[in-house]
Design a protein around this motif. Structure first.
Motif, PDB file in Angstrom:
ATOM      1  N   ILE A  44       3.836  -4.026   5.852  1.00  8.82           N
ATOM      2  CA  ILE A  44       4.859  -4.643   5.013  1.00  8.82           C
ATOM      3  C   ILE A  44       4.714  -4.171   3.560  1.00  8.82           C
ATOM      4  O   ILE A  44       3.623  -3.885   3.089  1.00  8.82           O
ATOM      5  N   ASN A  45       5.854  -4.068   2.887  1.00 12.28           N
ATOM      6  CA  ASN A  45       5.894  -3.753   1.457  1.00 12.28           C
ATOM      7  C   ASN A  45       5.080  -2.502   1.123  1.00 12.28           C
ATOM      8  O   ASN A  45       4.390  -2.444   0.109  1.00 12.28           O
ATOM      9  N   THR A  46       5.200  -1.503   1.973  1.00 14.65           N
ATOM     10  CA  THR A  46       4.363  -0.314   1.867  1.00 14.65           C
ATOM     11  C   THR A  46       5.237   0.930   1.826  1.00 14.65           C
ATOM     12  O   THR A  46       6.302   0.975   2.433  1.00 14.65           O
ATOM     13  N   GLU A  47       4.767   1.930   1.126  1.00 15.18           N
ATOM     14  CA  GLU A  47       5.509   3.186   0.973  1.00 15.18           C
ATOM     15  C   GLU A  47       4.884   4.270   1.836  1.00 15.18           C
ATOM     16  O   GLU A  47       3.658   4.408   1.914  1.00 15.18           O
ATOM     17  N   PHE A  48       5.765   5.050   2.500  1.00 13.35           N
ATOM     18  CA  PHE A  48       5.360   6.237   3.239  1.00 13.35           C
ATOM     19  C   PHE A  48       6.154   7.414   2.688  1.00 13.35           C
ATOM     20  O   PHE A  48       7.382   7.363   2.646  1.00 13.35           O
ATOM     21  N   HIS A  49       5.481   8.480   2.319  1.00 22.29           N
ATOM     22  CA  HIS A  49       6.218   9.666   1.871  1.00 22.29           C
ATOM     23  C   HIS A  49       5.434  10.928   2.186  1.00 22.29           C
ATOM     24  O   HIS A  49       4.212  10.930   2.334  1.00 22.29           O
ATOM     25  N   SER A  50       6.175  12.021   2.342  1.00 22.99           N
ATOM     26  CA  SER A  50       5.628  13.372   2.496  1.00 22.99           C
ATOM     27  C   SER A  50       4.861  13.534   3.802  1.00 22.99           C
ATOM     28  O   SER A  50       3.757  14.096   3.831  1.00 22.99           O
ATOM     29  N   TRP A  51       5.484  13.076   4.913  1.00 23.32           N
ATOM     30  CA  TRP A  51       4.884  13.208   6.237  1.00 23.32           C
ATOM     31  C   TRP A  51       5.829  13.969   7.165  1.00 23.32           C
ATOM     32  O   TRP A  51       7.031  14.028   6.932  1.00 23.32           O
ATOM     33  N   TRP A  52       5.268  14.473   8.252  1.00 21.88           N
ATOM     34  CA  TRP A  52       6.088  14.943   9.371  1.00 21.88           C
ATOM     35  C   TRP A  52       6.721  13.724  10.045  1.00 21.88           C
ATOM     36  O   TRP A  52       7.945  13.650  10.172  1.00 21.88           O
ATOM     37  N   GLY A  80      10.860  -3.779  -2.021  1.00 19.58           N
ATOM     38  CA  GLY A  80       9.536  -4.362  -2.193  1.00 19.58           C
ATOM     39  C   GLY A  80       8.420  -3.352  -2.244  1.00 19.58           C
ATOM     40  O   GLY A  80       7.380  -3.598  -2.828  1.00 19.58           O
ATOM     41  N   GLY A  81       8.600  -2.185  -1.599  1.00 16.76           N
ATOM     42  CA  GLY A  81       7.583  -1.136  -1.657  1.00 16.76           C
ATOM     43  C   GLY A  81       7.840  -0.243  -2.851  1.00 16.76           C
ATOM     44  O   GLY A  81       8.954  -0.121  -3.337  1.00 16.76           O
ATOM     45  N   SER A  82       6.793   0.378  -3.364  1.00 15.49           N
ATOM     46  CA  SER A  82       6.951   1.275  -4.493  1.00 15.49           C
ATOM     47  C   SER A  82       7.688   2.535  -4.062  1.00 15.49           C
ATOM     48  O   SER A  82       7.888   2.781  -2.886  1.00 15.49           O
ATOM     49  N   SER A  83       8.091   3.340  -5.037  1.00 18.37           N
ATOM     50  CA  SER A  83       8.753   4.602  -4.720  1.00 18.37           C
ATOM     51  C   SER A  83       8.143   5.706  -5.546  1.00 18.37           C
ATOM     52  O   SER A  83       8.343   5.785  -6.755  1.00 18.37           O
ATOM     53  N   ASN A  89       5.434  -5.907  13.181  1.00 19.59           N
ATOM     54  CA  ASN A  89       6.331  -6.246  12.082  1.00 19.59           C
ATOM     55  C   ASN A  89       6.298  -5.129  11.047  1.00 19.59           C
ATOM     56  O   ASN A  89       5.275  -4.906  10.394  1.00 19.59           O
ATOM     57  N   PHE A  90       7.416  -4.378  10.938  1.00 21.93           N
ATOM     58  CA  PHE A  90       7.582  -3.368   9.906  1.00 21.93           C
ATOM     59  C   PHE A  90       8.671  -3.869   8.954  1.00 21.93           C
ATOM     60  O   PHE A  90       9.865  -3.771   9.263  1.00 21.93           O
ATOM     61  N   SER A  91       8.293  -4.414   7.821  1.00 20.77           N
ATOM     62  CA  SER A  91       9.268  -5.042   6.926  1.00 20.77           C
ATOM     63  C   SER A  91       8.990  -4.678   5.477  1.00 20.77           C
ATOM     64  O   SER A  91       7.832  -4.613   5.042  1.00 20.77           O
ATOM     65  N   GLY A  92      10.085  -4.451   4.728  1.00 19.16           N
ATOM     66  CA  GLY A  92       9.985  -4.223   3.299  1.00 19.16           C
ATOM     67  C   GLY A  92       9.354  -2.905   2.915  1.00 19.16           C
ATOM     68  O   GLY A  92       8.795  -2.782   1.825  1.00 19.16           O
ATOM     69  N   SER A 107       0.823  -1.203   0.000  1.00 12.19           N
ATOM     70  CA  SER A 107       0.000   0.000   0.000  1.00 12.19           C
ATOM     71  C   SER A 107       0.861   1.257   0.000  1.00 12.19           C
ATOM     72  O   SER A 107       2.099   1.178   0.040  1.00 12.19           O
ATOM     73  N   VAL A 108       0.210   2.404  -0.039  1.00  6.92           N
ATOM     74  CA  VAL A 108       0.910   3.692  -0.040  1.00  6.92           C
ATOM     75  C   VAL A 108       0.246   4.623   0.969  1.00  6.92           C
ATOM     76  O   VAL A 108      -0.978   4.824   0.920  1.00  6.92           O
ATOM     77  N   PHE A 109       1.048   5.173   1.876  1.00  8.54           N
ATOM     78  CA  PHE A 109       0.597   6.255   2.743  1.00  8.54           C
ATOM     79  C   PHE A 109       1.116   7.553   2.124  1.00  8.54           C
ATOM     80  O   PHE A 109       2.298   7.896   2.256  1.00  8.54           O
ATOM     81  N   ASP A 110       0.211   8.222   1.431  1.00  5.96           N
ATOM     82  CA  ASP A 110       0.540   9.390   0.617  1.00  5.96           C
ATOM     83  C   ASP A 110       0.263  10.647   1.429  1.00  5.96           C
ATOM     84  O   ASP A 110      -0.883  11.072   1.581  1.00  5.96           O
ATOM     85  N   GLY A 111       1.325  11.226   1.982  1.00  3.70           N
ATOM     86  CA  GLY A 111       1.174  12.430   2.781  1.00  3.70           C
ATOM     87  C   GLY A 111       1.045  13.671   1.921  1.00  3.70           C
ATOM     88  O   GLY A 111       0.745  13.612   0.724  1.00  3.70           O
ATOM     89  N   ASP A 112       1.280  14.799   2.543  1.00  2.00           N
ATOM     90  CA  ASP A 112       1.147  16.057   1.820  1.00  2.00           C
ATOM     91  C   ASP A 112       2.104  17.073   2.430  1.00  2.00           C
ATOM     92  O   ASP A 112       2.663  16.861   3.506  1.00  2.00           O
ATOM     93  N   PHE A 113       2.251  18.206   1.730  1.00  3.05           N
ATOM     94  CA  PHE A 113       3.128  19.271   2.175  1.00  3.05           C
ATOM     95  C   PHE A 113       2.308  20.457   2.655  1.00  3.05           C
ATOM     96  O   PHE A 113       1.270  20.786   2.085  1.00  3.05           O
TER      97      PHE A 113
END
Length: 594
Positions: free
Chosen positions: A140-148, A396-399, A160-163, A106-112
């Motif tokens: 797992i296998n998840t992307e996080f970006h644009s967060w505090w 394993g996670g997207s970018s 379990n935080f992996s990949g 999955s993707v946790f899509d933050g904001d600015f």
């Protein structure tokens, strides 16, 4: 028997969840499903919520799971949009008092932030995912970006935080507190971006002890922590906060940090405070050139000297701090490296092959030249053995490529069309299978993912009895804040010319009877950008000054860092408001945490 249900709206999702009993897969057509609330719902077996088309993921603007069990989110976008007036700690995605929860692919899509008129504009805002009072949670296998702050867990177990691919973060990548049974493995954490003057405390992986209580059974292994083209950060940080040596509940127990690689430009590459049963093995810490990054210090391995049953073995690092003559410490087969003297042992050019550098490539990959001491001792992380490779593919996670760093957080994800939206609220199904969720205090077992359950090291660290008082010692009485001073002026740098003294002398809460003893390690370029030169000082709490351009910080009290500490910037030093230790943000390291 499993059942697959396809839905196209929030109303249809709500109906499907209300009728589910366990074993169902609910496929979501592309679109925004708004706010999802699942409360007091214990499915008999796993219910999966999944995008019907992975290339056009369904999204939620808010998700709250409370007192819920057996749910998986697969190939979902958790999409936060900044609104003017939001607090930096706003949290739209929460798991609380729940168990058996998985988030995958999955993707946790933050904001600015935008329009604030402060340095926060154009930087990550809000918290990605917060887990509280829960157990058996896999991200797992998840992307996080644009967060505090990207990902956190508190008062929880079997995590379990992996990949995961965690990047474009303003403050913390992974933050933990009062947790048991945690696996952090195969993550790519990189390219953080701070907000100037915000007093953010950047850590890629942090284990907090804000209330004093420690954590146990933590494995951190096979992670790549690379500042890349971003700002310097602390790497792996187990802070002291309000802990007391005399209180067994304040200690960390059974911590393994193995086979990680850290590229950074901050003194706290890998720093651990007050732990019983600590293994630091086969890690590689490399200083990224300060002229490239504006970084403040060389990353090191630092462990408080009062820690118990410690093994530091087969690491590659510029320095290892904390080991003296402790009988229950094993420190051996480590390779010390440096990037300042070509004629001295461990010089980078003689031991590394520069396959990729942030200056040229935006990321770092330093391979090991064959036949040297690193290979002979089988030291350092094995993650370097397969260079070159693409970190994003490995993890394993997207970018996501963030293309608008000053406003909406627009990225390269496909924006789906929105079906009818609304708040989805699910209550317990009438299946007769409702069971009470776990309290989050169960005996830790191995997180899913194949990792063995953490066990106590041979030193017997699993019994949380009061440690011996051979950590930092302080005279009795101790009514004062600090007596005596170490002074000096900051001649420049990010600290903004701060000039308040660091009061020094007696700590207010230790209540012990021996003279205090300190080791200092900090860098001459913190304020004036001179070459990185070490300074050392040993002795009792007597006033001293350690060289031109070195300012041993002002006392800061504030609410940012767990309510206990804020940082004063590049040139300054941060203090806990209870005056129990001095932080090293800004290049200063104090081995008198207590």
């Amino acid at each position: 028997m499993s059942t697959t249900i396809t839905v196209t709206s929030a109303a249809e999702l709500n109906q499907a969840l209300s009728q589910a009993t366990g074993g169902e897969t609910i496929l979501l057509a592309a679109g925004d499903y708004g706010k999802l609330v699942i409360k007091d719902t214990q499915f008999a077996s796993n219910v999966t919520i999944k995008s019907a088309d992975p290339s056009a993921q369904a999204s939620f603007s808010e998700v709250y799971l409370s007192n819920t069990s057996n749910i998986t989110f697969d190939e979902i976008t958790f999409d936060y949009t900044y609104s003017l007036g939001d607090k930096n700690h706003v949290n739209k995605f929460q798991i609380s008092h729940s168990r058996n929860i998985t988030i995958d692919n999955s993707v946790f899509d933050g904001d600015f932030a935008s329009g604030t008129g402060t340095s926060a504009d154009g930087t990550g805002f809000g918290k990605g995912l917060v887990i509280r009072n829960s157990n058996n949670v896999d991200v797992i296998n998840t992307e996080f970006h644009s967060w505090w702050k990207a990902l956190g867990a508190a008062k929880s177990s079997d995590i379990n935080f992996s990949g995961n691919n965690i990047h474009t973060i303003r403050s913390d990548g992974i933050s933990l507190g009062e947790v048991q049974g945690v696996l952090i493995e195969n993550n790519y954490i990189h390219d953080f971006g701070g907000a100037a003057g915000s007093n953010d405390h950047r850590d890629m992986i942090q284990v907090q002890r804000s209330s004093g209580t420690g954590s146990s059974d933590i494995i951190i292994r096979n992670n790549v922590l690379d500042m890349g083209a971003g700002d310097y950060t602390q790497g792996i940080w187990f802070g002291g906060d309000k802990s007391l040596y005399a209180n067994p509940g304040d200690w960390h127990y059974n911590v393994t940090i193995d086979n990680n690689i850290i590229y950074n430009a901050h003194a706290n590459g890998l720093s651990v405070h007050m732990t019983n049963g600590l293994s630091i093995t086969n890690n590689t810490l490399i200083a990224v050139p300060s002229q490239q990054t504006g970084g403040v210090a060389i990353p090191k391995i630092s462990v408080t000297g009062g820690s118990k049953n410690v093994t530091i073995e087969q690491n590659v690092a510029p320095a290892i701090l904390g080991h003296k003559t402790q009988p229950d410490w094993t420190v051996q087969d480590n390779v010390l490296i440096q990037n300042t003297n070509p004629s001295a042992p461990g010089y980078y050019d003689n031991i590394f092959q520069y396959i990729a550098t942030a200056a040229n490539d935006g990321y770092n990959q330093y391979g090991v030249i064959a036949g040297g001491t690193i290979e002979l001792l089988d030291a350092g992380s094995s993650l370097v053995d397969n260079y070159p490779y693409d970190y994003n593919s490995w993890v394993g996670g997207s970018s996501t490529t963030v293309v608008n760093t000053g406003g909406s957080g627009t990225n390269t994800n496909t924006t789906p069309t929105a079906p009818s939206t609304g708040t989805t609220t699910t209550t317990a199904p009438d299946s007769g299978t409702t069971t009470a969720p776990d309290s989050g205090t169960s005996t830790p077992t191995a997180p899913s993912g194949g990792a063995p359950a953490p066990t106590a090291p041979s030193g017997g660290a699993s019994a949380p009895t009061a440690p011996d008082s051979d950590g930092p010692q302080f005279p009795g009485g101790l009514g004062g804040f600090f007596g005596g001073t170490i002074g000096g002026g900051n001649t420049g740098g990010g600290g903004g010319g701060q000039s308040s003294p660091l009061n020094f002398g007696w700590l207010s809460q230790a209540g012990l009877s021996e003279p205090s003893s300190f080791d200092f390690d900090f860098s001459g370029n913190d304020a004036v950008r001179t070459p990185q030169l070490p300074f050392w000082g040993n002795g009792n709490a007597t006033p001293n000054t350690f060289g031109p351009g070195i300012f041993l910080g002002g006392v800061n009290t504030g609410s940012d860092f767990g309510g206990d500490r804020t940082d004063s910037g590049l040139g300054g030093i941060a203090n806990d408001d209870d005056v129990q230790f001095v932080d090293s943000f800004g290049g200063f390291f104090g081995d008198f945490w207590g």
